[in-house]
Design a protein around this motif. Structure first.
Motif, PDB file in Angstrom:
ATOM      1  N   GLY A  35       0.818  -1.204   0.000  1.00 46.88           N
ATOM      2  CA  GLY A  35       0.000   0.000   0.000  1.00 46.88           C
ATOM      3  C   GLY A  35       0.849   1.251   0.000  1.00 46.88           C
ATOM      4  O   GLY A  35       0.502   2.251   0.628  1.00 46.88           O
ATOM      5  N   GLY A  36       1.959   1.172  -0.664  1.00 47.69           N
ATOM      6  CA  GLY A  36       2.842   2.336  -0.744  1.00 47.69           C
ATOM      7  C   GLY A  36       3.771   2.486   0.435  1.00 47.69           C
ATOM      8  O   GLY A  36       4.639   3.344   0.441  1.00 47.69           O
ATOM      9  N   VAL A  37       3.586   1.632   1.454  1.00 47.68           N
ATOM     10  CA  VAL A  37       4.447   1.706   2.627  1.00 47.68           C
ATOM     11  C   VAL A  37       5.506   0.622   2.531  1.00 47.68           C
ATOM     12  O   VAL A  37       5.188  -0.539   2.273  1.00 47.68           O
ATOM     13  CB  VAL A  37       3.627   1.508   3.924  1.00 47.68           C
ATOM     14  N   LEU A  38       6.728   1.021   2.729  1.00 49.44           N
ATOM     15  CA  LEU A  38       7.804   0.037   2.676  1.00 49.44           C
ATOM     16  C   LEU A  38       7.749  -0.824   3.930  1.00 49.44           C
ATOM     17  O   LEU A  38       7.731  -0.321   5.054  1.00 49.44           O
ATOM     18  CB  LEU A  38       9.149   0.743   2.598  1.00 49.44           C
ATOM     19  N   LEU A  39       7.706  -2.098   3.726  1.00 50.88           N
ATOM     20  CA  LEU A  39       7.669  -3.010   4.872  1.00 50.88           C
ATOM     21  C   LEU A  39       9.080  -3.341   5.309  1.00 50.88           C
ATOM     22  O   LEU A  39       9.932  -3.685   4.499  1.00 50.88           O
ATOM     23  CB  LEU A  39       6.910  -4.285   4.497  1.00 50.88           C
ATOM     24  N   LYS A  40       9.250  -3.254   6.584  1.00 47.28           N
ATOM     25  CA  LYS A  40      10.579  -3.470   7.135  1.00 47.28           C
ATOM     26  C   LYS A  40      10.909  -4.952   7.226  1.00 47.28           C
ATOM     27  O   LYS A  40      10.013  -5.781   7.412  1.00 47.28           O
ATOM     28  CB  LYS A  40      10.630  -2.859   8.546  1.00 47.28           C
ATOM     29  N   LYS A  41      12.164  -5.245   7.108  1.00 45.37           N
ATOM     30  CA  LYS A  41      12.654  -6.611   7.311  1.00 45.37           C
ATOM     31  C   LYS A  41      13.762  -6.584   8.355  1.00 45.37           C
ATOM     32  O   LYS A  41      14.196  -5.529   8.780  1.00 45.37           O
ATOM     33  CB  LYS A  41      13.199  -7.167   5.993  1.00 45.37           C
ATOM     34  N   GLY A  42      14.163  -7.749   8.738  1.00 41.45           N
ATOM     35  CA  GLY A  42      15.269  -7.828   9.679  1.00 41.45           C
ATOM     36  C   GLY A  42      14.804  -7.940  11.116  1.00 41.45           C
ATOM     37  O   GLY A  42      13.613  -8.132  11.385  1.00 41.45           O
ATOM     38  N   PRO A  43      15.736  -7.857  12.018  1.00 43.02           N
ATOM     39  CA  PRO A  43      15.443  -8.067  13.432  1.00 43.02           C
ATOM     40  C   PRO A  43      14.392  -7.098  13.969  1.00 43.02           C
ATOM     41  O   PRO A  43      14.345  -5.940  13.561  1.00 43.02           O
ATOM     42  CB  PRO A  43      16.793  -7.812  14.117  1.00 43.02           C
ATOM     43  N   TRP A  44      13.613  -7.609  14.869  1.00 44.45           N
ATOM     44  CA  TRP A  44      12.580  -6.783  15.493  1.00 44.45           C
ATOM     45  C   TRP A  44      13.190  -5.991  16.646  1.00 44.45           C
ATOM     46  O   TRP A  44      14.044  -6.487  17.380  1.00 44.45           O
ATOM     47  CB  TRP A  44      11.454  -7.657  16.007  1.00 44.45           C
ATOM     48  N   GLN A  68      -0.418  -4.030  10.188  1.00 45.51           N
ATOM     49  CA  GLN A  68       0.237  -2.834   9.664  1.00 45.51           C
ATOM     50  C   GLN A  68      -0.774  -1.694   9.484  1.00 45.51           C
ATOM     51  O   GLN A  68      -0.497  -0.545   9.795  1.00 45.51           O
ATOM     52  CB  GLN A  68       0.906  -3.187   8.336  1.00 45.51           C
ATOM     53  N   LYS A  69      -1.942  -2.099   9.061  1.00 49.66           N
ATOM     54  CA  LYS A  69      -2.988  -1.104   8.803  1.00 49.66           C
ATOM     55  C   LYS A  69      -3.423  -0.417  10.096  1.00 49.66           C
ATOM     56  O   LYS A  69      -3.554   0.805  10.154  1.00 49.66           O
ATOM     57  CB  LYS A  69      -4.167  -1.820   8.152  1.00 49.66           C
ATOM     58  N   TYR A  70      -3.629  -1.228  11.147  1.00 49.61           N
ATOM     59  CA  TYR A  70      -4.188  -0.681  12.379  1.00 49.61           C
ATOM     60  C   TYR A  70      -3.132  -0.176  13.359  1.00 49.61           C
ATOM     61  O   TYR A  70      -3.419   0.698  14.168  1.00 49.61           O
ATOM     62  CB  TYR A  70      -5.068  -1.728  13.070  1.00 49.61           C
ATOM     63  N   SER A  71      -1.979  -0.759  13.296  1.00 52.88           N
ATOM     64  CA  SER A  71      -0.993  -0.374  14.306  1.00 52.88           C
ATOM     65  C   SER A  71       0.106   0.517  13.743  1.00 52.88           C
ATOM     66  O   SER A  71       0.876   1.084  14.501  1.00 52.88           O
ATOM     67  CB  SER A  71      -0.347  -1.628  14.914  1.00 52.88           C
ATOM     68  N   GLY A  72       0.175   0.591  12.442  1.00 50.86           N
ATOM     69  CA  GLY A  72       1.222   1.390  11.834  1.00 50.86           C
ATOM     70  C   GLY A  72       2.573   0.708  11.791  1.00 50.86           C
ATOM     71  O   GLY A  72       3.572   1.296  11.386  1.00 50.86           O
ATOM     72  N   LEU A  73       2.561  -0.537  12.199  1.00 51.70           N
ATOM     73  CA  LEU A  73       3.810  -1.305  12.174  1.00 51.70           C
ATOM     74  C   LEU A  73       4.193  -1.616  10.730  1.00 51.70           C
ATOM     75  O   LEU A  73       3.389  -2.125   9.964  1.00 51.70           O
ATOM     76  CB  LEU A  73       3.598  -2.605  12.950  1.00 51.70           C
ATOM     77  N   SER A  74       5.431  -1.305  10.389  1.00 52.20           N
ATOM     78  CA  SER A  74       5.848  -1.516   8.996  1.00 52.20           C
ATOM     79  C   SER A  74       6.369  -2.930   8.796  1.00 52.20           C
ATOM     80  O   SER A  74       7.512  -3.131   8.388  1.00 52.20           O
ATOM     81  CB  SER A  74       6.928  -0.498   8.616  1.00 52.20           C
ATOM     82  N   ARG A  75       5.551  -3.860   9.135  1.00 50.75           N
ATOM     83  CA  ARG A  75       5.916  -5.267   8.968  1.00 50.75           C
ATOM     84  C   ARG A  75       4.793  -5.973   8.242  1.00 50.75           C
ATOM     85  O   ARG A  75       3.612  -5.683   8.461  1.00 50.75           O
ATOM     86  CB  ARG A  75       6.108  -5.936  10.332  1.00 50.75           C
ATOM     87  N   CYS A  76       5.169  -6.919   7.421  1.00 51.58           N
ATOM     88  CA  CYS A  76       4.142  -7.695   6.746  1.00 51.58           C
ATOM     89  C   CYS A  76       3.474  -8.636   7.745  1.00 51.58           C
ATOM     90  O   CYS A  76       4.018  -8.951   8.801  1.00 51.58           O
ATOM     91  CB  CYS A  76       4.729  -8.481   5.572  1.00 51.58           C
ATOM     92  N   GLY A  77       2.271  -9.045   7.393  1.00 51.72           N
ATOM     93  CA  GLY A  77       1.505  -9.892   8.296  1.00 51.72           C
ATOM     94  C   GLY A  77       2.229 -11.177   8.658  1.00 51.72           C
ATOM     95  O   GLY A  77       2.206 -11.630   9.798  1.00 51.72           O
ATOM     96  N   LYS A  78       2.884 -11.700   7.674  1.00 49.91           N
ATOM     97  CA  LYS A  78       3.632 -12.932   7.889  1.00 49.91           C
ATOM     98  C   LYS A  78       4.677 -12.747   8.983  1.00 49.91           C
ATOM     99  O   LYS A  78       4.828 -13.573   9.886  1.00 49.91           O
ATOM    100  CB  LYS A  78       4.351 -13.283   6.588  1.00 49.91           C
ATOM    101  N   SER A  79       5.380 -11.659   8.843  1.00 58.02           N
ATOM    102  CA  SER A  79       6.447 -11.378   9.793  1.00 58.02           C
ATOM    103  C   SER A  79       5.867 -11.195  11.199  1.00 58.02           C
ATOM    104  O   SER A  79       6.445 -11.661  12.185  1.00 58.02           O
ATOM    105  CB  SER A  79       7.207 -10.119   9.348  1.00 58.02           C
TER     106      SER A  79
END
Length: 489
Positions: A35-44, A68-79
């Motif tokens: 959705g235009g937001v870069l999803l972060k990878k790597g260690p939490w 990601q949608k509700y919390s603003g966390l830039s992580r994919c659901g899988k992650s």
DNA sequence: AACGGGTTCAACCGCTGACCA
DNA sequence: TTGGTCAGCGGTTGAACCCGT
């Protein structure tokens, strides 16, 4: 001290967040866009953890893509799901696996193969990832030092279970009962729970009673002595300082020196020399490329570490090279008495191996060959063999953890036991199984017996030596070692 | 102390199956 | 029936850590 650590962690997290923000802005390669937001990878970071925990608290598990949608966390659901499942969810048990857990993992793996999620169901607080990592590490370590992946206990239990046709859903009930017990009870409960299971039967054929094998295993795994590997050993058994850790094994300390290193080395060296290859314990330059090697005292189960390993099959299961899949006895004209109710097919395969090896070394005499010619009754019996081998083949499921070579086949020293029976005081070989075993061997012709046994005596040195150790102690093993050393191929 | 090789483990990737429109 | 979405699973990767030299 704790405060300092927390402070340090906070600072690290802040630094990480800053870094990640810049990554977010500058490095498209470090994540995917959603959705235009870069999803972060790597260690939490702990900040991200807190956000995720808060989200789950409010919305419950599931709908991970909406985190990601509700919390603003830039992580994919899988992650998010993975982070929650493996690290954040409550009741997670952290820290090293206990001996009981290790034993359980081995048993479960023997039964299920690489079904980590299913295994995790039996280990409350443990994740599939954790179990997978543990097992892969474990098998890798064993691979390196050439040990079987399953302890004798596990082999025994598996075998006992295969021999008994017990309640079909018992495994589920048994394990949950098991897990409700305290640790002291677990040691006794594990075999019971396994015995209450028939799930093995989906993998393992109902073999005719292989008494020699049973005897070996009885001596190895189920003896009260089995649980007490000697902790103090004659110094010469600490050969080269090598350690032979064994998984679980009812509380046996792992990473102890293996009591048979010395003997094992001798035996494997002898065999390796016979094949013109190096022993797996001989870490010479050619070690990595030597095939087939005798590992676990067992032919062709060893793969050099440099080869990629497929661990779907539990332990030692490399297709199409071992004793069981191809039952070549029908074509080589070399068969034991298949009318024996104890015949499993495995025995004949062992003999075939012996013959093949012996033939290659031109040790076969015409006399011995002719003595092996099939009589009409034997030919009739060979149909029995066919039945058995067919049955066995039917059970060789490439997906099954008991596919090509299961843990049931990790004890091919059936034949080896006979020669020791000959040397044992009757009082020490007095079980009914031994009587059965002897009756099996009485059907053998002496020639093949001599030749095959002399070879097979060292086909599973650690296994049967362990048995021998338990029964006769270190002095006897020393004698045995000398005996082995005197064998000439 | 520095280095290099080995080990561990968190996280990612790709695949699969269930579910639903 | 088909296609899309999602969760779950197992394999793989790579950074961090450990340990011996």
């Amino acid at each position: 001290m704790e405060e300092v650590n927390q402070m340090t962690k906070r600072i690290e997290d802040e630094v990480l967040l800053k870094d990640q923000t810049s990554l977010h802005l500058n490095d498209e390669s470090n994540g995917r866009t959603s959705g235009g937001v870069l999803l972060k990878k790597g260690p939490w970071t702990s900040a991200e953890d807190a956000i995720l925990v808060d989200y789950v608290r409010k919305h419950g598990e599931g709908n991970w893509n909406s985190v990601q949608k509700y919390s603003g966390l830039s992580r994919c659901g899988k992650s998010c799901r993975l982070r929650w499942a493996n690290h954040l969810r409550p009741n997670l048990k952290k820290g090293a696996f206990t001996a009981e857990e290790e034993q359980l993992i081995a048993e479960l793996h023997a039964k299920m193969g690489n079904k980590w999620a299913r295994m995790a169901a039996y280990l409350p607080g443990r994740t599939d990832n954790e179990i997978k990592n543990y097992w892969n590490t474990w098998t890798k370590r064993h691979q390196r030092i050439g040990l079987p992946h399953y302890s004798p206990d596990v082999c025994l239990q598996s075998r006992q279970q295969a021999q008994r046709g017990v309640g079909i859903n018992g495994i589920e009930r048994g394990y949950f009962e098991l897990m409700s017990k305290n640790n002291d009870e677990i040691q006794n409960a594990i075999p019971n729970s396994l015995n209450a299971s028939q799930e093995f039967l989906s993998y393992v054929p109902k073999l005719p009673d292989i008494s020699p094998n049973s005897i070996l295993l009885e001596g190895y795994g189920s003896s009260p002595n089995c649980n007490i590997l000697p902790t103090t050993l004659p110094s010469h058994y600490h050969h080269g300082g090598s350690t032979m850790p064994f998984l679980g094994s009812n509380g046996i300390n792992r990473n102890r020196s293996y009591p048979f290193d010395h003997v094992w080395n001798n035996a494997s060296d002898m065999i390796a020399q016979s094949f013109g290859v190096h022993s797996p314990l001989d870490h010479g330059p050619s070690f990595q490329s030597s095939l087939p090697l005798l590992s676990n005292g067992y032919f062709s189960t060893y793969k050099p570490a440099s080869e990629s390993l497929k661990l779907e099959l539990p332990s030692l299961q490399y297709p199409a090279t071992d004793f069981v899949i191809e039952s070549p006895t029908q074509t080589c004209g070399l068969e034991p008495d298949c009318s024996s109710p104890h015949y499993s097919g495995l025995l004949a395969d062992l003999i075939h191996q012996a013959k093949t090896i012996s033939s290659s070394k031109n040790h076969y005499s015409h006399k011995s060959s002719s003595s092996l010619a099939m009589t009409p009754s034997e030919k009739a019996d060979s149909s029995t063999l066919n039945v058995y081998s067919t049955e066995w083949d039917d059970y060789i499921d490439p997906v099954s953890p008991f596919g090509a070579t299961s843990i049931l086949n990790e004890f091919p020293a059936v034949c080896a036991y006979k020669s020791f029976l000959d040397e044992l005081p009757p009082a020490q070989a007095s079980s009914d199984d031994i009587v059965k075993l002897q009756s099996v061997y009485q059907d053998w012709t002496p020639n093949i017996e001599d030749q095959t046994l002399s070879m097979l005596d060292i086909a599973w040195p650690d296994g049967f030596l362990a048995s021998y150790w338990f029964d006769h102690g270190s002095d006897a093993v020393t004698t045995l070692n000398n005996e082995l050393a005197s064998k000439v191929w």
